[in-house]
Write an enzyme that holds these catalytic residues in place. Structure first.
Site, PDB file in Angstrom:
ATOM      1  CG  ASP A  49      25.434 -54.194 -13.562  1.00  0.00           C
ATOM      2  OD1 ASP A  49      24.619 -53.354 -14.028  1.00  0.00           O
ATOM      3  OD2 ASP A  49      25.432 -55.103 -12.896  1.00  0.00           O
ATOM      4  CG  ASN A  76      21.244 -44.955 -24.764  1.00  0.00           C
ATOM      5  OD1 ASN A  76      20.284 -44.462 -25.154  1.00  0.00           O
ATOM      6  ND2 ASN A  76      21.456 -46.073 -25.343  1.00  0.00           N
ATOM      7  CB  SER A 128      10.907 -43.242 -22.618  1.00  0.00           C
ATOM      8  OG  SER A 128       9.905 -43.972 -23.356  1.00  0.00           O
ATOM      9  CE1 TYR A 141      12.190 -48.043 -20.256  1.00  0.00           C
ATOM     10  CE2 TYR A 141      10.296 -46.839 -21.362  1.00  0.00           C
ATOM     11  CZ  TYR A 141      11.568 -47.154 -21.250  1.00  0.00           C
ATOM     12  OH  TYR A 141      12.481 -46.800 -22.435  1.00  0.00           O
ATOM     13  CB  ALA A 143       7.876 -44.583 -12.166  1.00  0.00           C
ATOM     14  CE  LYS A 145      13.724 -44.741 -19.961  1.00  0.00           C
ATOM     15  NZ  LYS A 145      15.272 -44.485 -20.255  1.00  0.00           N
TER      16      LYS A 145
END
Length: 237
Positions: A49, A76, A128, A141, A143, A145
């Site tokens: 995890d 990833n 992304s 998200y 922030a 990436k």
């Protein structure tokens, strides 16, 4: 996820032994079998995890124990949430920062020393299109990436002298498990219409860009962002 499987399969077809990780053993077992099928390479997996710092450390230790060395690291792991700036919950912010950003630092911290010793390495962070542009309610998200781009640039400068390259891939709309489950059919069409190619990317279309950055073909590319977005960011209005 499907893009990870496509990349791992691409590496296997190019002759690399592969070790993959996620939280679910049944998925990993099936993926390892697909990666190995007909390639003759070694495919191992570790259940971990990536929001747990101790799991990240264990993953890296296990990878080194099983494979003896890690030449190519692809970060990833990631997730998304849709929350307006004034509705962000602390637990979601903390979890996504840990998963999307901190885990990438932690894997590098663990694996870079051996790469330095051998004076060869390839590190690829999956950023992304949302790290370069954004959308409403993608605050956390976007922030994380964007932050990966900064991490990549600093690491590239530190590690260049050791013949280690560090790059980001910034995918646009790829039809992976995450958007598949999050978006309505109308939203999916909206994303497709934003691209120059008029369609979502297929997971196998991530293998080529990853192989470029992971191999001698991309040996003079570092500190860079490879946009794989079907021509989404070129559109203004």
């Amino acid at each position: 996820s499907s893009d990870l499987l496509a990349m791992a399969r691409g590496f296997a077809e190019a002759g690399a032994d592969v070790i993959i990780s996620s939280r679910h053993e049944n998925e990993l077992k099936a993926a390892a079998a697909k990666i190995q099928d007909g390639t003759g390479v070694r495919a191992e997996y570790v259940v971990a995890d990536m929001t747990e710092r101790k799991d990240v450390a264990r993953l890296c230790e296990t990878a080194l124990a099983l494979m003896k060395r890690v030449d190519i690291l692809v970060n990833n792991a990631g997730s998304n949430t849709v929350q307006a700036i004034d509705e962000i919950r602390d637990e979601d912010w903390d979890r996504l920062i840990e998963l999307n950003l901190t885990s990438c630092m932690a894997t590098c911290r663990a694996l870079v020393p051996r790469m330095k010793e051998r004076r060869w390495g390839r590190i690829i962070h999956m950023s992304s299109i949302m790290g370069l542009a954004s959308k409403e309610e993608r605050n956390i998200y976007s922030a994380t990436k964007s932050a990966l781009l900064g991490l990549c640039r600093a690491s590239a400068l530190e590690l260049g002298a050791y013949n280690i390259t560090v790059n980001c891939i910034a995918p646009g709309p790829f039809m992976t498990d995450l958007p598949g489950s999050m978006l309505t059919d109308q939203q999916k069409k909206g994303f497709a219409d934003r691209t120059a190619l008029g369609r979502w990317g297929q997971p196998r279309e991530m293998a080529g860009p990853a192989l470029l950055l992971a191999s001698e073909a991309g040996s003079y590319i570092t500190g860079s962002v490879l946009l794989v977005d079907g021509g989404t960011l070129v559109k203004t209005f």
